[in-house]
Design a protein around this motif. Sequence first.
Motif, mmCIF file in Angstrom:
data_model
loop_
_atom_site.group_PDB
_atom_site.id
_atom_site.type_symbol
_atom_site.label_atom_id
_atom_site.label_comp_id
_atom_site.label_asym_id
_atom_site.label_seq_id
_atom_site.Cartn_x
_atom_site.Cartn_y
_atom_site.Cartn_z
ATOM 1 N N GLY A 1 -5.836 9.225 -9.389
ATOM 2 C CA GLY A 1 -6.347 10.242 -9.376
ATOM 3 C C GLY A 1 -6.646 11.101 -10.375
ATOM 4 N N GLU B 1 -7.682 15.256 -12.097
ATOM 5 C CA GLU B 1 -7.597 16.694 -11.872
ATOM 6 C C GLU B 1 -9.070 17.030 -11.792
ATOM 7 O OE1 GLU B 1 -6.492 21.019 -13.655
ATOM 8 O OE2 GLU B 1 -5.832 19.118 -14.775
ATOM 9 N N LYS C 1 -6.936 20.938 -8.484
ATOM 10 C CA LYS C 1 -6.339 19.962 -7.443
ATOM 11 C C LYS C 1 -6.348 18.482 -7.755
ATOM 12 C CE LYS C 1 -7.492 22.785 -3.349
ATOM 13 N NZ LYS C 1 -8.155 22.985 -2.274
ATOM 14 N N VAL C 2 -5.855 17.645 -7.040
ATOM 15 C CA VAL C 2 -5.840 16.140 -7.427
ATOM 16 C C VAL C 2 -7.041 15.617 -6.592
ATOM 17 C CG1 VAL C 2 -4.974 13.876 -7.430
ATOM 18 C CG2 VAL C 2 -3.393 15.936 -7.800
ATOM 19 N N PHE D 1 -8.624 12.122 -5.598
ATOM 20 C CA PHE D 1 -8.140 10.696 -5.580
ATOM 21 C C PHE D 1 -9.500 9.978 -5.683
ATOM 22 C CE2 PHE D 1 -4.544 12.561 -3.540
ATOM 23 C CZ PHE D 1 -3.625 11.884 -3.996
ATOM 24 N N MET E 1 -1.937 20.366 -6.349
ATOM 25 C CA MET E 1 -1.294 19.723 -7.432
ATOM 26 C C MET E 1 0.362 19.642 -7.202
ATOM 27 S SD MET E 1 -3.323 18.678 -9.957
ATOM 28 C CE MET E 1 -2.679 19.358 -11.553
ATOM 29 N N SER F 1 1.962 16.781 -4.673
ATOM 30 C CA SER F 1 1.493 15.520 -4.893
ATOM 31 C C SER F 1 2.153 14.725 -6.035
ATOM 32 C CB SER F 1 -0.205 15.644 -5.124
ATOM 33 O OG SER F 1 -0.573 14.281 -5.773
ATOM 34 N N ILE G 1 0.786 12.627 -8.046
ATOM 35 C CA ILE G 1 0.009 12.400 -9.071
ATOM 36 C C ILE G 1 -0.177 13.882 -9.657
ATOM 37 C CG2 ILE G 1 -2.466 12.324 -9.776
ATOM 38 C CD1 ILE G 1 -2.579 9.559 -8.180
ATOM 39 N N GLY G 2 -0.408 14.926 -8.792
ATOM 40 C CA GLY G 2 -0.360 16.265 -9.376
ATOM 41 C C GLY G 2 0.788 16.653 -10.154
ATOM 42 N N LEU H 1 0.663 15.070 -13.869
ATOM 43 C CA LEU H 1 -0.552 15.533 -14.534
ATOM 44 C C LEU H 1 0.106 16.796 -14.992
ATOM 45 C CD1 LEU H 1 -3.833 14.931 -12.315
ATOM 46 C CD2 LEU H 1 -2.821 13.652 -14.428
ATOM 47 N N CYS I 1 1.267 9.576 -15.598
ATOM 48 C CA CYS I 1 0.273 9.742 -16.525
ATOM 49 C C CYS I 1 -0.425 8.627 -17.137
ATOM 50 C CB CYS I 1 0.582 10.817 -17.382
ATOM 51 S SG CYS I 1 0.935 12.621 -16.583
ATOM 52 N N ALA J 1 -5.852 10.960 -16.287
ATOM 53 C CA ALA J 1 -5.530 10.458 -14.879
ATOM 54 C C ALA J 1 -4.111 10.266 -14.276
ATOM 55 C CB ALA J 1 -6.440 9.087 -14.408
#
Length: 269
Positions: A121, A123, A127-128, A130, A152, A155, A157-158, A161, A222, A232
């Motif tokens: 994912g 940004e 937001k994230v 995908f 974010m 999540s 991934i959020g 990041l 990250c 990402a």
Amino acid sequence: MEKKKGRRGRPRSLSAAPARGRIQAVDRTLDVIEALAEREGSTLTELSLRLGQPVATIYRILITLESRRYVEVNSDTQEWHVGSQVYRMGAAFLRRSDVVELSRPVMRSLMAETGETSNLGIEKSGKVLFVSQVETQKSIRAFFPPGTLSPMHASGIGKALLSAYDDNRLERFLRAVSLDPFTETTLISREGLIADLRVARDRGFALDDEERTVGMRCIASCIRNTYGEVVAGISISGPTNRLPDDKIEELGVQVKKAAEEISSRLGAP
């Protein structure tokens, strides 16, 4: 006396672009595409109500988009969907960056090693977004198809990041968004989220602990480019019984190594 020529029947607001340079008709068209992308299908009436626009206006937009294959309609249900041309445009976006292509082999290896779905994912507008996924073959699995947007703060991934933000950037983010609750464990206080991000920064991976969906966990790290910038995040996601407390650290290290491998392929120092 010569009559001054004008554009009959056209509202003044549409005769020129607004002060900020935006074109209202284009805005409305993009609103329709985005609304369709958010759901599996919508009827004309549903779109009209959601967007607050007359049915006739939405219909003209839809038939125009249909002629260019940006949308299509199911004649049985009378529901409209995004069309093949939207996919082509999205694919063009993905081709802009090497991160998707270079991540795929690593994502496949990560899925094989952990047995869980691997996600990639970036940004996008706070937001994230995908952009890629390698699914596990296990019956219960997380599913974030490319194009899905996720908050974010809820999540994996959020949060990975966000953990790379400096203090000023994080403060701007927190002022701009609402930390909405999705489950009982969603981090909705500034202090709680900031503390969690510090932990993620220190150990090199973030954990979504049933914060978006009850019964599901996500571990993320990250990815950096040749300049050392975070571009990402990569993650694995699955049910809590397959990602129990005593395996989080081990799995987190695997996700972190995958992120480092992709970063290396991107030329990160």
